[in-house]
Design an enzyme around this catalytic site. Structure first.
Site, short mmCIF file in Angstrom:
data_model
loop_
_atom_site.label_atom_id
_atom_site.label_comp_id
_atom_site.label_asym_id
_atom_site.label_seq_id
_atom_site.Cartn_x
_atom_site.Cartn_y
_atom_site.Cartn_z
N ASP A 68 28.01 24.67 42.60
CA ASP A 68 27.79 26.34 42.82
C ASP A 68 29.38 26.86 42.93
O ASP A 68 30.07 26.27 43.99
CB ASP A 68 27.16 26.30 44.20
CG ASP A 68 27.04 27.85 44.68
OD1 ASP A 68 27.96 28.59 44.36
OD2 ASP A 68 26.00 27.87 45.71
N VAL A 69 29.67 27.85 42.06
CA VAL A 69 31.24 28.08 41.95
C VAL A 69 31.40 28.75 43.28
O VAL A 69 32.82 28.71 43.53
CB VAL A 69 31.41 29.08 40.59
CG1 VAL A 69 31.30 28.37 39.56
CG2 VAL A 69 30.52 30.63 40.87
N ASN A 95 32.91 32.14 33.97
CA ASN A 95 31.69 32.84 33.39
C ASN A 95 30.81 33.05 34.35
O ASN A 95 30.08 34.20 34.24
CB ASN A 95 31.24 32.24 31.96
CG ASN A 95 29.95 32.75 31.59
OD1 ASN A 95 29.86 33.95 31.30
ND2 ASN A 95 28.81 31.99 32.05
N TYR A 168 27.70 44.40 42.20
CA TYR A 168 28.04 43.83 40.95
C TYR A 168 29.32 44.69 40.29
O TYR A 168 30.32 43.96 40.18
CB TYR A 168 26.92 44.12 39.95
CG TYR A 168 27.22 43.44 38.78
CD1 TYR A 168 26.88 42.21 38.47
CD2 TYR A 168 27.49 44.16 37.63
CE1 TYR A 168 27.18 41.45 37.31
CE2 TYR A 168 27.66 43.71 36.29
CZ TYR A 168 27.50 42.40 36.14
OH TYR A 168 27.81 41.71 34.99
N LYS A 172 33.26 42.91 39.62
CA LYS A 172 33.89 42.95 38.41
C LYS A 172 35.08 43.88 38.46
O LYS A 172 36.19 43.52 37.94
CB LYS A 172 32.83 43.68 37.42
CG LYS A 172 31.59 42.68 37.22
CD LYS A 172 32.06 41.39 36.56
CE LYS A 172 30.52 40.65 36.34
NZ LYS A 172 31.01 39.17 35.73
C1 BGC Z 1 25.26 43.72 33.12
C2 BGC Z 1 24.26 44.06 32.26
C3 BGC Z 1 24.51 45.40 31.80
C4 BGC Z 1 25.56 45.53 30.99
C5 BGC Z 1 25.79 46.92 30.72
C6 BGC Z 1 26.63 43.87 32.33
O1 BGC Z 1 27.77 43.35 32.95
O2 BGC Z 1 25.24 42.25 33.57
O3 BGC Z 1 23.10 43.87 33.23
O4 BGC Z 1 23.22 45.65 30.76
O5 BGC Z 1 26.73 45.16 31.65
O6 BGC Z 1 25.70 47.93 31.46
#
Ligand code: BGC
Length: 270
Positions: A68-69, A95, A168, A172
């Site tokens: 598990d990273v 990744n 998310y 990123k």
């Molecule tokens: C997400 C996807 C999404 C894409 C574009 C990716 O980083 O994991 O679910 O479709 O970005 O929005």
């Protein structure tokens, strides 16, 4: 596939989250290009083993490794085992990642924390262990002109805000600053750290966004190239960033997104 088994000949790679999707394709392409590959997985042991079998059947070298990273002790153990098996490591592909989507006001702390700890902290932990080995070993000119390469798999959402996916997008965005700061710190040691920012790529993570004609048509409105990406689009970029062909590329993000970051809403508008 016309990949040269000499491009990454003699190099040792580790790909996290390699049992499916983008990670799996990257592992396959690194192996096709001559690298020996450690296939990290979290829970899909069977698909990870199948990938190893495929690579070996094509005369490549690979083994599976569970971790598990987000867990420091598991990452330390994963790197010791990889070094024991391969002797050293030249390429890390950070990744492993996941989504835990929710409207913002309903997002639980658990959903927030899990995404940050896998997507961001996981990349930190793996990059740190890889960098230690790169620094210890230094450049081996007959293998690569770099002392090591780290490729962070980010997303277009390091720049495109994403309602309903705050955890998310934040992870990123964090990857971008982390990647650039590590790149700046390690460049004098000839360690190259870069990211790939995929757009919409057909993988299990976003299946509902492309697996019906209606969903795909809606998604294509966001993609000027009018094609949902394939995992191979990302894998080919990863091979380039891992190879000496990108020797002068440091701290950059390569967007592989069919133009998703080009504000397609402005076509005939604005
Ligand atoms: C997400 C996807 C999404 C894409 C574009 C990716 O980083 O994991 O679910 O479709 O970005 O929005």
């Amino acid at each position: 596939m016309s990949y040269s088994p000499y491009l990454l000949k003699g190099q040792k790679a580790l790909v996290t989250g390699a049992s499916s999707g983008i990670g799996e394709a990257i592992a396959r392409y690194l192996a096709l290009s001559g690298a020996a590959v450690a296939i990290n997985y979290h829970s899909e042991a069977e698909s990870a083993q199948k990938l190893v079998d495929d690579i070996k059947a094509a005369n490549g070298e690979a083994f599976t490794i569970q971790a598990d990273v987000s867990k420091e002790d598991e990452i330390k153990a994963m790197f010791s085992q990889t070094l024991e098996q391969f002797g050293t490591i030249d390429i890390l592909v950070n990744n492993a990642g996941l989504q835990k989507d929710s409207p913002f006001v309903d997002m639980t702390l658990e959903q927030w924390n899990r995404v940050i700890e896998v997507n961001l902290t996981g990349q930190f932990l793996c990059a740190r262990e890889a960098a230690k080995e790169f620094l210890r070993r230094g450049v081996q000119p007959h293998i690569s002109s770099a002392a090591g390469k780290i490729i962070c798999i980010s997303s277009v959402h390091q720049v495109i805000p994403w309602a309903g996916h705050v955890n998310y997008a934040a992870s990123k965005g964090g990857i971008n600053m982390m990647m650039q700061s590590i790149a700046q710190e390690l460049a004098p040691h000839k360690i190259r750290v870069n990211s790939i920012a995929p757009g919409a790529i057909k993988t299990p993570i976003n299946k509902s966004a492309w697996d019906t004609p209606e969903a795909e048509a809606k998604l294509l409105k966001l993609i000027p190239a009018k094609r949902v990406g394939d995992v191979e689009d990302i894998a080919k970029a990863a091979v380039w960033l891992a190879s000496d062909d990108s020797d002068y590329v440091y701290g950059t993000t390569l967007f592989v997104d069919g133009g998703m970051t080009l504000y397609p809403d402005f076509i005939e508008n604005g």
